[in-house]
Design a protein around this motif. Structure first.
Motif, PDB file in Angstrom:
ATOM      1  N   VAL A   1       0.996  -0.990   0.121  1.00  0.00           N
ATOM      2  CA  VAL A   1      -0.087  -0.038   0.203  1.00  0.00           C
ATOM      3  C   VAL A   1       0.831   1.203  -0.027  1.00  0.00           C
ATOM      4  O   VAL A   1       0.555   2.323  -0.798  1.00  0.00           O
ATOM      5  N   GLY A   2       2.077   1.442   0.842  1.00  0.00           N
ATOM      6  CA  GLY A   2       2.763   2.415   0.758  1.00  0.00           C
ATOM      7  C   GLY A   2       3.472   2.887  -0.405  1.00  0.00           C
ATOM      8  O   GLY A   2       3.612   3.896  -0.805  1.00  0.00           O
ATOM      9  N   GLN A   3       3.835   1.828  -1.209  1.00  0.00           N
ATOM     10  CA  GLN A   3       4.479   1.661  -2.460  1.00  0.00           C
ATOM     11  C   GLN A   3       3.608   2.284  -3.510  1.00  0.00           C
ATOM     12  O   GLN A   3       3.964   3.292  -4.157  1.00  0.00           O
ATOM     13  N   VAL A   4       2.602   2.012  -3.611  1.00  0.00           N
ATOM     14  CA  VAL A   4       1.658   2.373  -4.411  1.00  0.00           C
ATOM     15  C   VAL A   4       0.945   3.788  -4.131  1.00  0.00           C
ATOM     16  O   VAL A   4       0.917   4.473  -5.143  1.00  0.00           O
ATOM     17  N   ALA A   5       0.774   4.340  -2.933  1.00  0.00           N
ATOM     18  CA  ALA A   5       0.450   5.549  -2.523  1.00  0.00           C
ATOM     19  C   ALA A   5       1.498   6.476  -2.834  1.00  0.00           C
ATOM     20  O   ALA A   5       1.300   7.480  -3.481  1.00  0.00           O
TER      21      ALA A   5
ATOM     22  N   THR B   1      -2.966   8.910  -0.729  1.00  0.00           N
ATOM     23  CA  THR B   1      -2.652   8.597   0.726  1.00  0.00           C
ATOM     24  C   THR B   1      -2.974   7.191   0.991  1.00  0.00           C
ATOM     25  O   THR B   1      -3.719   6.482   0.142  1.00  0.00           O
ATOM     26  N   VAL B   2      -2.260   6.600   1.809  1.00  0.00           N
ATOM     27  CA  VAL B   2      -2.615   5.106   2.211  1.00  0.00           C
ATOM     28  C   VAL B   2      -3.977   5.193   2.611  1.00  0.00           C
ATOM     29  O   VAL B   2      -4.986   4.209   2.333  1.00  0.00           O
ATOM     30  N   ARG B   3      -4.408   6.131   3.322  1.00  0.00           N
ATOM     31  CA  ARG B   3      -6.171   6.133   3.863  1.00  0.00           C
ATOM     32  C   ARG B   3      -6.833   5.982   2.529  1.00  0.00           C
ATOM     33  O   ARG B   3      -8.075   5.227   2.627  1.00  0.00           O
ATOM     34  N   THR B   4      -6.730   6.770   1.467  1.00  0.00           N
ATOM     35  CA  THR B   4      -7.427   6.553   0.329  1.00  0.00           C
ATOM     36  C   THR B   4      -7.514   5.330  -0.336  1.00  0.00           C
ATOM     37  O   THR B   4      -8.522   4.897  -1.006  1.00  0.00           O
ATOM     38  N   LEU B   5      -6.205   4.581  -0.515  1.00  0.00           N
ATOM     39  CA  LEU B   5      -6.377   3.466  -0.965  1.00  0.00           C
ATOM     40  C   LEU B   5      -7.231   2.338   0.003  1.00  0.00           C
ATOM     41  O   LEU B   5      -7.713   1.601  -0.886  1.00  0.00           O
ATOM     42  N   HIS B   6      -7.313   2.461   1.163  1.00  0.00           N
ATOM     43  CA  HIS B   6      -7.929   1.710   1.924  1.00  0.00           C
ATOM     44  C   HIS B   6      -9.530   1.830   1.798  1.00  0.00           C
ATOM     45  O   HIS B   6     -10.062   1.067   1.607  1.00  0.00           O
TER      46      HIS B   6
ATOM     47  N   ASP C   1      -3.572  -4.318 -11.209  1.00  0.00           N
ATOM     48  CA  ASP C   1      -4.263  -3.428  -9.877  1.00  0.00           C
ATOM     49  C   ASP C   1      -3.694  -1.969 -10.136  1.00  0.00           C
ATOM     50  O   ASP C   1      -4.632  -0.868  -9.954  1.00  0.00           O
ATOM     51  N   LEU C   2      -2.641  -1.882 -10.103  1.00  0.00           N
ATOM     52  CA  LEU C   2      -1.791  -0.437 -10.486  1.00  0.00           C
ATOM     53  C   LEU C   2      -2.413   0.155 -11.630  1.00  0.00           C
ATOM     54  O   LEU C   2      -2.739   1.427 -11.497  1.00  0.00           O
ATOM     55  N   SER C   3      -2.518  -0.586 -12.847  1.00  0.00           N
ATOM     56  CA  SER C   3      -3.120  -0.078 -14.003  1.00  0.00           C
ATOM     57  C   SER C   3      -4.559   0.664 -13.734  1.00  0.00           C
ATOM     58  O   SER C   3      -4.896   1.868 -14.079  1.00  0.00           O
ATOM     59  N   ARG C   4      -5.387  -0.139 -12.983  1.00  0.00           N
ATOM     60  CA  ARG C   4      -6.993   0.305 -12.443  1.00  0.00           C
ATOM     61  C   ARG C   4      -6.744   1.720 -11.778  1.00  0.00           C
ATOM     62  O   ARG C   4      -7.552   2.650 -11.922  1.00  0.00           O
ATOM     63  N   LEU C   5      -5.639   1.600 -10.668  1.00  0.00           N
ATOM     64  CA  LEU C   5      -5.487   2.912  -9.935  1.00  0.00           C
ATOM     65  C   LEU C   5      -5.285   3.920 -10.456  1.00  0.00           C
ATOM     66  O   LEU C   5      -5.526   5.116 -10.327  1.00  0.00           O
TER      67      LEU C   5
END
Length: 263
Positions: A9-13, A19-24, A49-53
């Motif tokens: 999560v931290g790497q993606v954020a 923010t990590v909270r947004t991903l959660h 997943d990263l592509s969708r994000l």
């Protein structure tokens, strides 16, 4: 850990600048759940997943809500068609905002000017004796009062034809007031009471008027030279007759004119 193994999560954020909270949150609502979990239950995001994000971030930046983004990403069929539908929704929203802005502009102008009519319209509606400076003078005198605000709110939505109707009603009332005074109609009589009620309704087209406030208006008509000149110009003594008629009407409804207040 590599992208092939999954990103935390931290790497993606960090990559997406969210923010990590947004991903959660996106995970919790099912918009972008990670495809993998570690043995300890930690989220791991795959390249898909990263592509969708990335797409979610793009659509969010152009102003789409999360439900709209979900529709664009998950609705089967032509993505362009889905985006067109969202664009149409945005266009409708912008139209509503534009109408709101226009209404606010008129409300602001009415608060500042009082009457949203051109000088020519004012002369046509209010007659040759009308002074276009009167609204500005009234604002300087009464601009901080609730009644001015109420007057402006009504003026902001009043058309020239509606102003003509208001003016015609007041003109007819003043004519009937003069006729009643000339015919010797006594203040306190049924005829005078009817005219006092019409006077309250006519003034009420500008702002709400209580019986107590009407008494105060009657006092002002007698004390203010401009109002006295207006009513006595229609018929000599009309100012006093109207004030006494208002007072008698107030007494009949349990109000002492000598202690009436602007409320």
């Amino acid at each position: 850990m590599t992208e092939a193994d999954g990103l935390t999560v931290g790497q993606v954020a960090s990559r997406l600048e969210v923010t990590v909270r947004t991903l959660h949150h996106w995970d919790e609502i099912g918009l972008a759940p990670p495809s993998l979990r570690t043995a300890g239950g930690y989220r791991l995001y795959t390249s898909e997943d990263l592509s969708r994000l990335h797409r979610i971030v793009v659509y969010r930046e152009i102003g789409l809500g999360l439900d709209q983004i979900r529709t664009v990403l998950d609705e089967p069929g032509d993505t362009a068609a889905a985006l067109r539908r969202q664009r149409d929704d945005v266009s409708q929203h912008l139209s509503r905002l534009d109408r709101l802005r226009t209404g606010l502009d008129r409300m602001i102008e009415a608060q500042e000017r009082g009457i949203l009519l051109t000088p020519a319209e004012q002369a046509s509606i209010f007659g040759p004796d009308w002074n276009p400076d009167w609204p500005a003078l009234a604002r300087r005198r009464y601009g901080d009062t609730t009644q001015w605000q109420q007057y402006a709110e009504r003026a902001a939505h009043r058309t020239p034809d509606q102003w003509r109707a208001v003016t015609a009603a007041m003109t007819a009332l003043e004519r009937d007031l003069a006729a009643a005074a000339a015919d010797g109609i006594a203040p306190g009589s049924a005829g005078a009471e009817s005219l006092v009620s019409r006077h309250r309704d006519a003034v009420g087209e500008y702002f709400p008027v209580t019986r107590s406030m009407q008494v105060c208006l009657g006092r002002m008509y007698e004390s203010d030279p401009a109002f006295t000149a207006h009513y006595d110009g229609i018929r000599p003594g009309l100012t006093s007759w109207l004030r006494r008629s208002i007072d008698e009407s107030a007494r009949a409804h349990g109000i002492d004119p000598d202690t009436a207040t602007w409320e």
